[in-house]
Design an enzyme around this catalytic site. Structure first.
Site, mmCIF file in Angstrom:
data_model
loop_
_atom_site.group_PDB
_atom_site.id
_atom_site.type_symbol
_atom_site.label_atom_id
_atom_site.label_comp_id
_atom_site.label_asym_id
_atom_site.label_seq_id
_atom_site.Cartn_x
_atom_site.Cartn_y
_atom_site.Cartn_z
ATOM 1 N N SER A 147 3.203 -2.514 10.268
ATOM 2 C CA SER A 147 4.630 -2.604 10.582
ATOM 3 C C SER A 147 5.269 -3.927 10.151
ATOM 4 O O SER A 147 6.119 -4.470 10.860
ATOM 5 C CB SER A 147 4.871 -2.355 12.073
ATOM 6 O OG SER A 147 4.395 -1.073 12.432
ATOM 7 N N GLY A 181 2.223 2.066 10.906
ATOM 8 C CA GLY A 181 3.178 3.153 10.724
ATOM 9 C C GLY A 181 3.914 3.524 11.998
ATOM 10 O O GLY A 181 4.699 4.467 12.015
ATOM 11 N N ASN A 203 0.883 -1.177 0.000
ATOM 12 C CA ASN A 203 0.000 0.000 0.000
ATOM 13 C C ASN A 203 0.914 1.219 0.000
ATOM 14 O O ASN A 203 1.520 1.545 1.020
ATOM 15 C CB ASN A 203 -0.885 -0.035 1.249
ATOM 16 C CG ASN A 203 -1.676 1.252 1.422
ATOM 17 O OD1 ASN A 203 -1.744 2.090 0.515
ATOM 18 N ND2 ASN A 203 -2.283 1.409 2.593
ATOM 19 N N GLU A 222 -5.817 -5.219 10.417
ATOM 20 C CA GLU A 222 -4.815 -4.198 10.683
ATOM 21 C C GLU A 222 -5.070 -3.565 12.044
ATOM 22 O O GLU A 222 -5.979 -2.733 12.179
ATOM 23 C CB GLU A 222 -4.874 -3.115 9.602
ATOM 24 C CG GLU A 222 -4.559 -3.659 8.223
ATOM 25 C CD GLU A 222 -3.885 -2.586 7.379
ATOM 26 O OE1 GLU A 222 -2.787 -2.837 6.885
ATOM 27 O OE2 GLU A 222 -4.452 -1.500 7.232
ATOM 28 N N HIS A 248 -9.444 1.108 4.782
ATOM 29 C CA HIS A 248 -8.151 1.233 5.456
ATOM 30 C C HIS A 248 -8.316 2.159 6.658
ATOM 31 O O HIS A 248 -9.110 3.095 6.635
ATOM 32 C CB HIS A 248 -7.099 1.794 4.484
ATOM 33 C CG HIS A 248 -5.737 1.794 5.091
ATOM 34 N ND1 HIS A 248 -5.289 2.817 5.881
ATOM 35 C CD2 HIS A 248 -4.743 0.879 5.051
ATOM 36 C CE1 HIS A 248 -4.059 2.530 6.294
ATOM 37 N NE2 HIS A 248 -3.709 1.350 5.806
ATOM 38 N N LYS A 287 0.100 4.255 -0.202
ATOM 39 C CA LYS A 287 -0.519 5.459 0.386
ATOM 40 C C LYS A 287 -0.276 6.652 -0.551
ATOM 41 O O LYS A 287 -0.252 6.469 -1.762
ATOM 42 C CB LYS A 287 -0.001 5.676 1.807
ATOM 43 C CG LYS A 287 -0.123 4.393 2.648
ATOM 44 C CD LYS A 287 0.082 4.580 4.117
ATOM 45 C CE LYS A 287 -0.088 3.253 4.828
ATOM 46 N NZ LYS A 287 0.013 3.337 6.263
ATOM 47 N N GLU A 325 -6.746 4.588 7.714
ATOM 48 C CA GLU A 325 -6.599 6.032 7.463
ATOM 49 C C GLU A 325 -7.862 6.601 6.808
ATOM 50 O O GLU A 325 -8.188 7.769 7.011
ATOM 51 C CB GLU A 325 -5.334 6.281 6.624
ATOM 52 C CG GLU A 325 -4.086 6.092 7.489
ATOM 53 C CD GLU A 325 -2.883 5.533 6.770
ATOM 54 O OE1 GLU A 325 -2.804 5.620 5.541
ATOM 55 O OE2 GLU A 325 -2.000 4.983 7.464
HETATM 56 P P1 PGA Z 1 2.795 0.117 7.740
HETATM 57 O O1 PGA Z 1 1.347 0.366 7.147
HETATM 58 O O2 PGA Z 1 3.302 -1.155 7.126
HETATM 59 O O3 PGA Z 1 3.591 1.313 7.308
HETATM 60 O O4 PGA Z 1 2.642 0.008 9.221
HETATM 61 C C1 PGA Z 1 0.455 -0.697 6.993
HETATM 62 C C2 PGA Z 1 -0.800 -0.224 6.350
HETATM 63 O O5 PGA Z 1 -1.219 0.908 6.601
HETATM 64 O O6 PGA Z 1 -1.414 -0.958 5.552
#
Ligand code: PGA
Length: 234
Positions: free
Chosen positions: A196, A160, A7, A154, A85, A9, A87
């Site tokens: 992560s 993140g 992803n 998730e 997601h 983003k 976010e």
């Molecule tokens: P990350 O993000 O691997 O940077 O923690 C995961 C995600 O948002 O799908």
């Protein structure tokens, strides 16, 4: 065989995508590789990776300035789309109902939705992890998907943040999701873990029962970080 979905983003560029595609060309793996890129980088020519989007409108067409429909994603080359997601849920107020409508639109247009569920830190601390996951699965997935879907667990507090749940926590969450899917008549639906994931923890995470792959944010941007995850499990 595992599913490794990146992803990006709001990062990257068409040049960065080309660079990634070049780097992936010779990677020796049977795993399914998906790259979910910003709308502007969607392409029918994914190379070794299938291309996905990161969001889709809940509407088919019309006066929805700035939105992109599933049909448009499909014609731009998307085979997958992430819906719900954390976010999107956090910054755009997306509820399970909205996520389900988006998933329905994707399926109707032959796009496989990657439906994300997971608990916030507040929900975790309040002991609500299991109920949030279960209601997320029950309410975000169309009742009769009549098409392929992927679910992603998730833990929102870990995304993140460089934090990961323990292997036991991941196992418990994925067992609950597998059982919930089974009870909905959706046994066998692939379930990814995301938050992560890095080259140094990918193999361990993908060895946990009911973990069918990973959804990777930050570590999917550069070939040097992403390829070790793709090849962590053959
Ligand atoms: P990350 O993000 O691997 O940077 O923690 C995961 C995600 O948002 O799908």
């Amino acid at each position: 065989m595992k599913i490794i979905a990146g992803n990006w983003k709001m990062n990257g560029s068409s040049d960065a995508l080309k660079n990634m595609q070049d780097a992936l060309r010779d990677v020796d793996t049977q795993n399914t590789v998906i790259l979910c890129v910003p709308f502007t980088m969607l392409t029918p020519d994914g190379g070794r990776a299938a291309i996905g989007a990161q969001d889709v409108s809940a509407h088919d067409h019309g006066a929805f300035t700035g939105e992109v429909s599933a049909q448009m994603l499909r014609s731009a080359g998307a085979k997958y789309v992430i819906v719900g997601h954390s976010e999107r849920r956090m910054y755009h107020g997306e509820t399970n109902d909205i996520v389900r409508t988006k998933a329905e639109s994707a399926i109707a247009n032959d796009i496989i939705p990657i439906i994300c569920v997971g608990e916030t830190m507040d929900e975790k601390q309040a002991g609500k992890t299991m109920s949030v996951i279960e209601s997320g699965v029950r309410e975000s997935i169309p009742s009769d998907p009549r098409g392929k879907i992927i679910v992603a667990y998730e833990p929102r507090w870990a995304i993140g943040a460089g934090l990961t749940p323990t292997a036991a926590e991941i196992a418990t969450a994925h067992e609950l999701i597998a059982k919930t899917l089974e009870s909905m008549g959706l046994g066998g639906t692939p379930v990814l873990y995301g938050a992560s994931v890095k080259g140094n923890n990918a193999a361990e995470i993908m060895s946990i029962p009911n973990v069918d792959g990973v959804l990777v944010g930050g570590a999917s941007l550069k070939p040097d970080d992403f390829i070790p995850i793709i090849t962590a499990v053959k």
